[in-house]
Design a protein around this motif. Sequence first.
Motif, short mmCIF file in Angstrom:
data_model
loop_
_atom_site.label_atom_id
_atom_site.label_comp_id
_atom_site.label_asym_id
_atom_site.label_seq_id
_atom_site.Cartn_x
_atom_site.Cartn_y
_atom_site.Cartn_z
N THR A 69 -0.23 5.88 10.35
CA THR A 69 -0.28 5.40 11.45
C THR A 69 0.60 4.96 11.83
O THR A 69 0.31 3.86 13.35
CB THR A 69 -1.64 4.57 10.94
N ASN A 72 -2.27 5.53 16.17
CA ASN A 72 -3.37 4.93 15.01
C ASN A 72 -4.82 4.90 16.51
O ASN A 72 -4.07 4.62 17.29
CB ASN A 72 -4.04 3.80 14.69
N PRO A 104 -4.16 -1.17 12.17
CA PRO A 104 -6.17 -1.07 12.83
C PRO A 104 -6.38 -2.26 12.57
O PRO A 104 -7.47 -2.45 13.55
CB PRO A 104 -6.21 0.43 11.76
#
Length: 396
Positions: free
Chosen positions: A44, A48, A231
């Motif tokens: 990530t 991502n 995220p």
Amino acid sequence: MKEQTKILQSIPVDQLTGAVSVPIYQTTTFVHDLPGHHKGFDYTRSGNPTRQVLEEVVAKAEHGSTGAAFASGMAAIDAVLRLLSAGDHVIAGNDIYGGTYRLLTTLAHRAGISTTFVDLHDTAAVRKAITHKTKLLWAETPTNPLLRIINISALAKVTKEHRILLAIDNTFASPVSQKPLLLGADIVVHSATKYIGGHSDVISGLVVTKDEQIGKDILFIQNASGGVLSPFESWLLIRGFETLDLRVRQHSENALAVARWLSSCPEVAEVYYPGLPSHEHYELAKAQQRYFGGVVSFRLKRDDIDSASKVVSSTKIFKLAESLGGIKSLIAHPTTMTHASIPVSRHADFGISGGLIRLSVGLEDADDLIDDLSRALNELTLQTHNNTKHEVSIGA
């Protein structure tokens, strides 16, 4: 398509499930089919799916080639400065945000990057400051806290002549109001904490580049330095984009109403808002921006810290706090808060004084906001009157 339609249509439907809300891929790592073979993501920090959607949305909103999301606005600015090398020179506006000033004069300076601060409205002064080592011109428009408007096209003409990168901090205007890349800038930066996030619940920064290679360089810096946006916070910004145009429009309407009212207040010496015809750059703001923005600054006639402190501590709806761009109204004292990192000896250069107050006008009813300020200013007048009577009584 209109701005609001374009932004909403740039946010994709999830191809796997058909979800109209972008999924939050809350994962650190991704499974490989074979060593070195994966589905486009491996870790990530490097990439991502949720963050990628955000980066694509902001790139489209700014008409750029590449977007990059960072853990804060300052991390985004730092990434742009990392395009430079020791010995390079930066020209920056002489009334920029205090945190940017601190970054340029400390960390960038220690890395061997020098900065000259000039009045960016004076193109002759800009040209005079350029040396063979100048690689970047850094500008904010509108500026913080005096809401001065910089002519982006005029600066772009100068930077292109000298092959210098032009970076514009577009935080105060937002992508729905101002398009620096279309006006000749090479890089756009946002403290997305402000209007793009819009709810005072996420710290974040965004960089958009016009040139693909510069975009790749920024993404390399993002991955190598690791200051990426999570995220979940990426999802919050995507959600913020969905209502950005509506919010900025209403912020601007409320701010104009507040600015007009402040202009008639006997306690106020000056009001700084580009939506007022009295503003020095009103015509330029009309030409360069769709909206005049949600920030209003004003200077008290009693231009001292004590008077300003009384006002900013007396409001009820306007909360005394750092930052701006959220749905709730905030009030700040630049001298002791947002611009405290700037040496007092330079305050005059930045137009900062003890009686200067900055408002982030939110989405409450404009009449209620005006009533709140009216009470605070009336209290200041009453306290001043009582103090004067007391002093006269003692003298007698």
